[in-house]
Write a protein that holds these residues in place. Structure first.
Motif, PDB file in Angstrom:
ATOM      1  N   ASP A 299      45.298  49.266  67.125  1.00 40.79           N
ATOM      2  CA  ASP A 299      44.028  48.329  67.371  1.00 40.79           C
ATOM      3  C   ASP A 299      43.048  48.159  66.481  1.00 40.79           C
ATOM      4  N   HIS A 300      43.221  49.065  65.134  1.00 42.26           N
ATOM      5  CA  HIS A 300      42.121  48.998  64.187  1.00 42.26           C
ATOM      6  C   HIS A 300      42.638  48.092  62.915  1.00 42.26           C
ATOM      7  N   PRO A 301      41.706  47.575  62.309  1.00 42.89           N
ATOM      8  CA  PRO A 301      41.726  46.871  61.083  1.00 42.89           C
ATOM      9  C   PRO A 301      42.212  47.781  60.105  1.00 42.89           C
ATOM     10  N   ASN A 302      43.161  47.236  59.078  1.00 44.04           N
ATOM     11  CA  ASN A 302      43.986  48.114  58.181  1.00 44.04           C
ATOM     12  C   ASN A 302      43.938  47.345  56.767  1.00 44.04           C
ATOM     13  N   HIS A 303      44.115  48.074  55.720  1.00 39.16           N
ATOM     14  CA  HIS A 303      44.169  47.509  54.506  1.00 39.16           C
ATOM     15  C   HIS A 303      45.369  48.248  53.657  1.00 39.16           C
ATOM     16  N   ALA A 304      46.522  47.380  53.446  1.00 42.74           N
ATOM     17  CA  ALA A 304      47.508  48.001  52.836  1.00 42.74           C
ATOM     18  C   ALA A 304      47.252  48.125  51.462  1.00 42.74           C
TER      19      ALA A 304
END
Length: 410
Positions: A299-304
């Motif tokens: 449920d956390h934003p993430n950046h690949a």
């Protein structure tokens, strides 16, 4: 070409043929070899230059004591301490120029201690059946340890393991011939950062510090870089540190295996090294990008960032936990600490118009950090972003003041 001497360490009772082959390749390439036996139960086919009895005695023990312990782990720790002490002494006496050891988990455990006992710039190679394995924690790795996977080498010689061993022999001898050791007469600033897509202060700071007569070593805050930084900081290798990316601390607190160890943000303070600190990218936890996202982060934003690395954005409460950890670690420092808090953000991706910006989370972090900050830390809040020129200017202002006061030795 000047001949170099390589210290070959291993359990000569069980790996005599493999160690002999390794030494033979080094000699065939023009190098010299000294041998150290770290066996406990058996004996080599020919005497080593430094016997297992020499190794145990260096730690004030005996082989019989190791045998009588009745525990292989305890016995090998006796040998690990002895081998580390003996290797360090022999290097100080100029006996060898580089070290190589081979083994399975037992030998690797011992080899990691030996590598830690030798200074930066001494080639140190471990040929191991568990090279690159998650069994090896970051905090066990010396700054410039080199590891080579010992394929097909668990028991006896064959063409597969000879391919690994021959390369390892050439690597350690070549390294001993080619190494350019650090210059201890030039003052060194240690700096933590990520790539310039996330943190850009290295671009103005490195030339500015070099113009002041300092060498600058920038460490990549992806676990192993922070480990190398902390190891050198513990040795007092830096005149000053600019620890401007403390993201590995959050990694460790929140269970990521991309960790620099539990002692992140402590060793400069423990060694009495002045610290200028900013919590760059504090809001991110890095995880392996090739693994499924753990449930706790769904449920956390993430950046690949790439196929290796994904960054998860922390919640407000998780950021407060990271803030308190900064305060706890900095509070034990035995030298001046300055903390710069750029009020407009601490990473390129959390600028006001960026994808991962969280104004509420940022303010909560800044407020919690300021509220828990120990008395020994001087706070500098700046109305800029960490990637703005104003941040680098403030860091240099503090650095110059400390240098003028004699706190940073030039």
């Amino acid at each position: 070409m000047t001949d170099k001497t390589i210290l070959v360490i291993g359990t000569y009772d069980t790996k005599d043929d493999e160690l002999g082959y390794l030494a033979g390749v080094i000699r065939d390439q023009g190098g010299r070899v000294v041998t150290m036996d770290v066996s406990v139960l058996g004996d080599p086919s020919r005497p080593a230059d430094y016997s297992k009895h020499d190794v145990a005695a260096e730690d004030g023990s005996t082989i019989q004591a190791a045998i009588d312990s009745g525990d292989e782990n305890h016995a090998m720790q006796i040998m690990a301490r002895g081998a580390s002490l003996l290797s360090a002494r022999l290097h100080n006496e100029g006996v060898f120029d580089g070290m190589i050891m081979l083994g399975g988990t037992m030998g690797t455990d011992l080899a990691l201690d030996v590598c830690t006992a030798l200074p930066l710039g001494v080639p140190k190679y471990i040929v191991s059946t568990v090279s690159f394995s998650p069994l090896i924690p970051a905090e066990r790795l010396a700054v410039d340890t080199q590891m080579i996977l010992w394929a097909g080498g668990l028991y006896g010689l064959n063409s597969v393991c000879k391919a690994s061993l021959s390369q390892a022999a050439g690597a350690v001898l070549g390294a001993a011939r080619a190494v350019e050791k650090p210059d201890p007469t030039r003052p060194l600033v240690g700096m933590m950062s990520l790539g310039t897509s996330a943190l850009k202060y290295v671009i103005p700071l490195k030339p500015a510090l070099e113009a002041r007569g300092f060498e600058v070593a920038v460490f990549h805050a992806t676990g192993m870089g922070g480990r190398a930084f902390e190891s050198l900081a513990a040795q007092g290798s830096f005149a000053c540190v600019m620890d401007f990316c403390t993201q590995e601390l959050g990694n460790h607190l929140h269970g990521s295996n991309i960790s620099a160890g539990a002692d992140r943000l402590t060793n400069a303070g423990a060694s009495g090294t002045p610290q200028i600190v900013a919590p760059g990218c504090y809001d991110l936890v890095d995880i392996a990008g090739w693994q499924p996202l753990p449930d706790k982060w769904l449920d956390h934003p993430n950046h690949a960032h790439n196929r290796l690395l994904t960054s998860v954005v922390l919640s407000t409460e998780e950021r407060k936990q990271v803030a308190r950890a900064h305060s706890e670690r900095l509070g034990s420092a035995r030298a001046p600490v300055a903390l710069i808090l750029p009020e407009q953000g601490l990473g390129e991706w959390d600028r006001e118009d960026a994808d991962l910006h969280d104004k509420v989370g940022l303010q909560a972090f800044l407020t919690e950090l300021q509220a828990t900050l120990p008395a020994n830390v001087t706070l500098h809040r700046t109305a800029c972003h960490i990637n703005d020129a104003g941040f680098a200017d403030k860091a240099l202002e503090i650095f110059d003041a400390w240098r003028d006061e004699g706190l940073i030795k030039a």
